[in-house]
Design an enzyme around this catalytic site. Structure first.
Site, PDB file in Angstrom:
ATOM      1  N   GLU A 103      53.462  48.013  71.945  1.00 31.06           N
ATOM      2  CA  GLU A 103      52.317  48.075  71.044  1.00 31.06           C
ATOM      3  C   GLU A 103      52.394  49.363  70.220  1.00 31.06           C
ATOM      4  O   GLU A 103      52.943  50.369  70.686  1.00 31.06           O
ATOM      5  CB  GLU A 103      51.030  48.015  71.900  1.00 31.06           C
ATOM      6  N   ASP A 107      43.875  51.699  71.072  1.00 29.34           N
ATOM      7  CA  ASP A 107      42.691  52.278  70.448  1.00 29.34           C
ATOM      8  C   ASP A 107      41.492  51.965  71.358  1.00 29.34           C
ATOM      9  O   ASP A 107      41.293  52.653  72.351  1.00 29.34           O
ATOM     10  CB  ASP A 107      42.576  51.663  69.042  1.00 29.34           C
TER      11      ASP A 107
HETATM   12  P1  IMP Z   1      42.434  47.981  69.983  1.00 28.53           P
HETATM   13  O1  IMP Z   1      42.298  46.569  70.385  1.00 28.53           O
HETATM   14  O2  IMP Z   1      41.147  48.559  69.485  1.00 28.53           O
HETATM   15  O3  IMP Z   1      43.091  48.865  71.002  1.00 28.53           O
HETATM   16  O4  IMP Z   1      43.276  47.969  68.657  1.00 28.53           O
HETATM   17  C1  IMP Z   1      44.612  47.942  68.621  1.00 28.53           C
HETATM   18  C2  IMP Z   1      45.065  47.674  67.224  1.00 28.53           C
HETATM   19  O5  IMP Z   1      44.214  48.283  66.247  1.00 28.53           O
HETATM   20  C3  IMP Z   1      46.415  48.289  67.019  1.00 28.53           C
HETATM   21  O6  IMP Z   1      47.445  47.406  67.360  1.00 28.53           O
HETATM   22  C4  IMP Z   1      46.421  48.616  65.547  1.00 28.53           C
HETATM   23  O7  IMP Z   1      46.876  47.497  64.819  1.00 28.53           O
HETATM   24  C5  IMP Z   1      44.966  48.839  65.198  1.00 28.53           C
HETATM   25  N1  IMP Z   1      44.660  50.281  65.093  1.00 28.53           N
HETATM   26  C6  IMP Z   1      43.943  51.029  65.934  1.00 28.53           C
HETATM   27  N2  IMP Z   1      43.878  52.306  65.528  1.00 28.53           N
HETATM   28  C7  IMP Z   1      44.580  52.364  64.382  1.00 28.53           C
HETATM   29  C8  IMP Z   1      44.907  53.444  63.473  1.00 28.53           C
HETATM   30  O8  IMP Z   1      44.558  54.619  63.630  1.00 28.53           O
HETATM   31  N3  IMP Z   1      45.684  53.086  62.413  1.00 28.53           N
HETATM   32  C9  IMP Z   1      46.113  51.816  62.183  1.00 28.53           C
HETATM   33  N4  IMP Z   1      45.839  50.802  63.006  1.00 28.53           N
HETATM   34  C10 IMP Z   1      45.073  51.077  64.102  1.00 28.53           C
END
Ligand code: IMP
Length: 186
Positions: A103, A107
């Site tokens: 991944e 985030d």
């Molecule tokens: P989560 O489900 O919130 O952990 O999101 C994961 C996805 O959000 C990652 O695979 C990224 O595609 C996107 N994402 C999270 N933070 C960022 C960032 O700072 N820049 C670009 N994409 C992000």
């Protein structure tokens, strides 16, 4: 930073050289763990953000490994949220396999929590996660990657696979965009 894409970058957070060095270390660490357990992983990248990281990482594995990709969606603009949907499944079977999910960034953790569940539901024997970046301050789901390249602060970052509105994935390093770039899209 004279190329056109870099003109949109306010700050470099992690250089290409630092990423390459870390990928070598991660691959060695991961391979040793799998060697110790006498198993081999199938390396599965989450499209599209994992592509540059996965390409760099797998170069340093010394055993012949299977690779595949899946595509999930949950993310728009600069805020994570909503349910995760599988848009494109793997071509290979993960049944009975030791899946190593690749991944770009952890985030909120929602995506990885859902994807990990999905692999176990499909009969994977073991699921581990390697993420290029970890943004622990944003976590809402209790999940940790097993292997992390770099921990980053709570800032929106682009490059090395990470996008803003589907752009900047091709930036060869991790950086922060100038504020006027976001303003163009608001
Ligand atoms: P989560 O489900 O919130 O952990 O999101 C994961 C996805 O959000 C990652 O695979 C990224 O595609 C996107 N994402 C999270 N933070 C960022 C960032 O700072 N820049 C670009 N994409 C992000």
């Amino acid at each position: 930073m004279s190329d056109i894409i870099s003109q949109d970058i306010e700050r470099v957070l992690i250089s290409e050289e630092e990423i390459e060095t870390r990928c070598k270390q991660l691959a060695a660490e991961i391979e040793k763990d799998y060697d110790d357990r006498q198993i081999r992983p199938i390396v599965v990248g989450l499209l599209k953000g994992s592509v540059p990281f996965m390409a760099e990482l797998i170069k340093y594995f010394t055993h012949p490994i299977e690779i595949d990709f899946i595509s999930v969606s949950s993310y728009q603009g600069t805020q994570s949220g909503g349910d995760v949907k599988i848009d494109k499944d793997m071509d290979l079977s993960s049944q009975g396999k030791n899946v190593l999910i690749v991944e770009d960034i952890v985030d909120t953790g929602r995506t990885l929590a859902e994807v990990r569940k999905l692999f176990y539901n499909k009969g994977a024997q073991d699921v581990k996660i390697v993420a290029l970046l970890d943004k622990p301050d944003r976590r809402v789901v209790d999940i940790q990657a097993d292997y992390v390249g770099f921990t980053v602060p709570n800032e929106f970052v682009v490059g090395y696979g990470l996008d803003f509105n589907q752009r900047y994935r091709n930036l060869p390093y991790i950086g922060v965009l100038k504020s006027e770039i976001y303003e163009q899209y608001c």
